[in-house]
Scaffold this active site. Structure first.
Site, short mmCIF file in Angstrom:
data_model
loop_
_atom_site.label_atom_id
_atom_site.label_comp_id
_atom_site.label_asym_id
_atom_site.label_seq_id
_atom_site.Cartn_x
_atom_site.Cartn_y
_atom_site.Cartn_z
N CYS A 175 1.14 -1.28 -0.41
CA CYS A 175 -0.23 -0.20 0.23
C CYS A 175 0.96 0.77 0.19
O CYS A 175 1.18 1.84 1.02
CB CYS A 175 -1.47 0.33 1.15
SG CYS A 175 -1.73 1.33 1.43
N CYS A 178 -0.52 3.96 2.06
CA CYS A 178 -0.22 3.80 3.92
C CYS A 178 1.03 4.08 4.12
O CYS A 178 1.05 5.06 5.63
CB CYS A 178 -0.69 2.49 3.51
SG CYS A 178 -2.25 1.72 3.26
N ASP A 179 2.04 3.80 3.50
CA ASP A 179 3.83 4.03 3.86
C ASP A 179 4.57 4.62 2.67
O ASP A 179 5.52 5.11 3.42
CB ASP A 179 4.07 2.39 3.45
CG ASP A 179 3.07 1.48 4.50
OD1 ASP A 179 2.77 1.45 5.04
OD2 ASP A 179 2.59 0.00 4.53
#
Ligand code: NDP
Length: 355
Positions: A175, A178-179
């Protein structure tokens, strides 16, 4: 008394089903998942689903460019703002469309406005062998329901390499949204595996942080739609490694330092320096809790047993969204099938004299 309708899921299918079921006075109950579960964090199966892990959603109708933040401030109730960022954090406004987490929070709010009850629990096991159905929850409790709408979506796949496992959350991710912003990735080269829309979107997104992004593509062409592929191919920070696969993720005792590539056409291997590897190689439907009680296709997706109906192999159980869709997988098609499932559940309840 059993519930009339329980909806499992937290994406566009689940919330659209809830809006329709609530407006039909069925008093739906949604299990949106446990936000504190580590597996849910790893799999991206947290409340608000996969779209909560994306940036701009440019193709959900009715969201042209505009000041979505001003709208969000009036549309969302304070108790519905539990996603990682909120309107006050000065997050960039999308140039087109709306941000994924915002869209999902709006859908959930709309469902709640009509009386939908929402519980942050995982359904871990079901008994669909007799009416009413029994659903077992992660906290050891259970509920009974006459109809069930399964809209649990799908989760990201990984390559399955032992070295990949070793570096999960230490440079290996599925992701980018997300990261990608993490300091370990800043101004470093990164690798994205895959050639679909997700891979192109993630690679393009990561160029905001990375010094360079390699796309590792196993064939000599992209699977992505032309517009997404062109966007990635034109980006000067993206270099595509055609006809290659990741053979091993390399790293030190702390995190990823590179990947070893193998050629799929018999050419020489190659090692790339990289601080991270992002997998964007498709999805697996979230059906584990069903334990074989619904008919699945060869890819593991729930089968609709009647054309253009949300019926499954169990009478009274309906499926909507990505868990039953290995082909379109769009937010708007998921929302459409959520509507269908709610209407099907309402008709089932009427036919059996419950409403
Ligand atoms: P896809 O199934 O479309 O693509 C998966 C990609 O991963 C393919 O290129 C495939 O290669 C590659 N792949 C699979 N397994 C491996 C492996 N073991 N090693 C290396 N490569 C591998 O998945 P996506 O998640 O990209 O997209 C799913 C759906 O979601 C699509 O319908 C897409 O259109 C949609 N989507 C839309 C977006 C948008 O419109 N904004 C954004 C993201 C997704 P190969 O091509 O060789 O099979």
């Amino acid at each position: 008394m059993p519930e009339n309708v329980v909806i499992i899921g937290s994406g566009p299918a689940a919330w659209t089903a809830a809006i329709y079921a609530a407006r039909a006075q069925l008093n739906p109950l949604v299990f949106q998942g446990n936000p504190f579960d580590d597996k849910n964090k790893q799999n991206g199966t947290l409340p608000l689903g996969q779209l909560a892990l994306t940036t701009e959603v440019e193709n959900f109708p009715s969201w042209p460019a505009g000041d979505t933040r001003a709208y969000l401030q009036t549309a969302l109730k304070p108790d519905d703002v539990d996603f990682p960022y909120w309107v006050a954090d000065n997050k960039e406004q999308p140039t087109e469309g709306i941000n994924g987490p915002e869209l999902m929070a709006l859908m959930r709010q709309q469902a709640k406005n009509f009386g939908t009850r929402v519980e942050s629990k995982d359904v871990v096991k079901v008994d669909l062998s007799k009416q009413p159905f029994t659903l077992h929850l992660h906290d050891g409790t259970s509920v009974e329901t006459r109809t069930l709408i399964v809209s649990t979506g799908a989760r990201a796949n990984y390559l399955g390499l032992p070295s990949e496992d070793k570096y999960k959350n230490r440079g290996v991710s599925a992701c980018a949204v997300c990261d990608g912003f993490l300091p370990i990735f800043r101004n470093k080269p990164l690798v994205v595996v895959g050639a679909g829309d997700s891979a192109c979107e993630e690679a393009t997104y990561l160029t905001k942080f990375a010094s360079k992004v390699y796309m590792v593509v196993r064939r000599d062409k992209m699977r992505a739609s032309k517009i997404m592929a062109d966007r990635a191919l034109k980006n000067p920070k993206i270099e595509v490694k055609w006809n290659t696969v990741v053979e091993e993720v390399l790293g030190n005792e702390k995190h990823v330092t590179g990947v070893r590539l193998a050629s799929t056409t018999g050419g020489p291997g190659e090692t790339l320096d990289a601080a991270g590897m992002f997998c964007a190689i498709g999805h697996t439907p979230n059906v584990g809790f069903l334990d074989g009680q619904l008919k699945l296709n060869e890819g593991g997706y729930v089968v609709w047993t009647t054309v253009a109906r949300s019926y499954t192999s169990a009478d009274g159980v309906f499926a909507a969204g990505d868990v039953a869709d290995d082909y379109y997988r769009q937010a708007v098609s998921a929302a459409g099938t959520g509507c269908m499932a709610a209407l099907d559940a309402e008709r089932w309840l009427g036919h059996h004299g419950h409403v």
